[in-house]
Design a protein around this motif. Structure first.
Motif, PDB file in Angstrom:
ATOM      1  N   UNK A  77      -0.225   3.385  -6.210  1.00 41.61           N
ATOM      2  CA  UNK A  77       0.003   1.955  -6.069  1.00 41.61           C
ATOM      3  C   UNK A  77       1.508   1.729  -6.079  1.00 41.61           C
ATOM      4  N   UNK A  78       2.045   1.195  -4.991  1.00 35.84           N
ATOM      5  CA  UNK A  78       3.489   1.080  -4.797  1.00 35.84           C
ATOM      6  C   UNK A  78       3.933  -0.375  -4.934  1.00 35.84           C
ATOM      7  N   UNK A  79       5.056  -0.550  -5.623  1.00 36.22           N
ATOM      8  CA  UNK A  79       5.690  -1.861  -5.736  1.00 36.22           C
ATOM      9  C   UNK A  79       7.153  -1.717  -5.332  1.00 36.22           C
ATOM     10  N   UNK A  80       7.689  -2.777  -4.767  1.00 42.00           N
ATOM     11  CA  UNK A  80       9.095  -2.808  -4.371  1.00 42.00           C
ATOM     12  C   UNK A  80       9.746  -4.006  -5.040  1.00 42.00           C
ATOM     13  N   UNK A  81      10.606  -3.699  -6.030  1.00 41.59           N
ATOM     14  CA  UNK A  81      11.281  -4.736  -6.803  1.00 41.59           C
ATOM     15  C   UNK A  81      10.274  -5.712  -7.412  1.00 41.59           C
ATOM     16  N   UNK A  84       3.950  -6.084  -5.075  1.00 42.86           N
ATOM     17  CA  UNK A  84       2.975  -5.097  -4.599  1.00 42.86           C
ATOM     18  C   UNK A  84       3.035  -5.022  -3.077  1.00 42.86           C
ATOM     19  N   UNK A  85       3.300  -3.810  -2.556  1.00 40.92           N
ATOM     20  CA  UNK A  85       3.433  -3.651  -1.111  1.00 40.92           C
ATOM     21  C   UNK A  85       2.313  -2.816  -0.509  1.00 40.92           C
ATOM     22  N   UNK A  86       1.475  -2.185  -1.340  1.00 40.29           N
ATOM     23  CA  UNK A  86       0.350  -1.446  -0.785  1.00 40.29           C
ATOM     24  C   UNK A  86      -0.003  -0.220  -1.605  1.00 40.29           C
TER      25      UNK A  86
END
Length: 339
Positions: A77-81, A84-86
């Motif tokens: 599970x990826x987050x950017x700053x 949640x991005x995908x």
């Protein structure tokens, strides 16, 4: 929160090779620029050296942070700053935005379940260290079995019993599992305990009279010991209703241990033995009465002997004593008159 797949490609190997080549080129540039600057000062060589040093010392390692390796049935599970991005799914060697961070709040949680008990004991006494693989933020999508400890619960008649269940589960929505609850493993464990208590309190341990276990207002013969499949199914459905919001699917729930609590186990065993003895005695008496009736009917039918009511009563009494006794009868032969 709904799960969405991260649109990343399996470019991990390509990025790794390019990064290594750039490192090699930067090191070569530093060496070449240093040799040229020893011969003669040049602004171009100075710029090349500065750029190469900045790449090697500061920038070059950043692309490596985006390399991700996934095995079958794993997800990230990826987050950017903080956004949640995908979710990254599918086995392979990926490269993602190096500033992305993976999230798994249950990575360090250890439960009594399959695939989640790997620890490595360190050299330092009384200290346990966890292997780097266990600290990974990867989320397993495999089927896992949670075996909670035994619980002491009162059944519908108030009798304390000890019961344990094994729940087979897996994650079907990683976004819900990570963001909808604080720790999906602890959440699952607590909901299993709560659902087990709610269902067990509906049933008696053994079949009891005037007990409605289905909720239709009609007494039935449901019990924990005799209806284990039905009870397990209801436990599974109850757990599923509670953990759906956490993106968890319950594949199966099974009762692994069921017994009366120790403080009443001896008394309940005597009760079961007494009930079994009564049932056996009832069967023996029914059989004996049938045999006596058959004997009297055969005697009257064949006119073997004519008995008045008093002697019939005596004969019935003797036959019942012989047929219902615990020990073999010792016959007594009467050589005199019957009167």
């Amino acid at each position: 929160m709904e799960e969405k797949l991260y649109k990343g490609k399996k470019n991990g190997m390509l990025v790794l090779i390019l990064t290594i080549l750039l490192y090699a080129a930067a090191i070569g540039g530093i060496v070449f620029a240093a040799i040229e600057l020893e011969k003669e000062f040049s602004v171009l060589m100075t710029v090349i050296m500065v750029i190469a040093i900045v790449w090697v010392a500061i920038i070059g390692w950043i692309p490596l942070c985006g390399l991700k390796v996934l095995r079958p049935q794993e997800a990230l599970v990826l987050t950017l700053f903080g956004k949640y991005i995908g979710t990254l799914k599918g086995d392979g060697f990926y490269w993602v935005n190096p500033f992305c961070s993976s999230v798994n709040p249950a990575a360090k949680t250890r439960l009594s379940q399959s695939g989640d008990v790997r620890t490595t004991v360190s050299v330092v006494p009384n200290q346990i260290t966890v292997s780097p693989e266990d600290l990974s933020k990867k989320i397993s999508l495999k089927l896992m079995t949670l075996s909670n400890s035994r619980q002491k619960i009162n059944d519908c008649l108030g009798n304390p019993i000890e019961i344990a269940i094994a729940v087979t589960w897996r994650i079907v929505d990683t976004a819900k599992a990570v963001f909808n609850v604080d720790n999906y493993k602890e959440y699952l464990s607590l909901q299993c305990d709560s659902a087990l208590r709610d269902i067990v309190r509906i049933y008696p341990y053994d079949v009891a009279q005037n007990v409605d276990t289905t909720g239709d207002g009609v007494a039935d013969e449901g019990s924990l010991r005799g209806s284990s499949e039905v009870v397990a199914s209801r436990i599974r459905d109850e757990i599923q209703k509670r953990v759906s919001e956490a993106g968890i699917e319950i594949a199966e729930a099974r009762i692994t241990y069921l017994a009366y609590a120790t403080e009443i186990a001896a008394v309940m065993l005597q009760r079961q033995q007494a009930s079994a003895i009564i049932d056996a005695r009832k069967m023996i008496v029914d059989g004996a009465v049938g045999m006596v009736e058959m004997a009297l009917a055969r005697l009257n039918e064949n006119n073997v002997v004519e008995l008045d009511e008093e002697r019939k009563a005596a004969m019935v009494s003797n036959l019942l004593v012989v047929l219902c006794g615990n020990h073999d009868a010792q016959p007594v032969v009467n050589s005199g008159s019957l009167y």
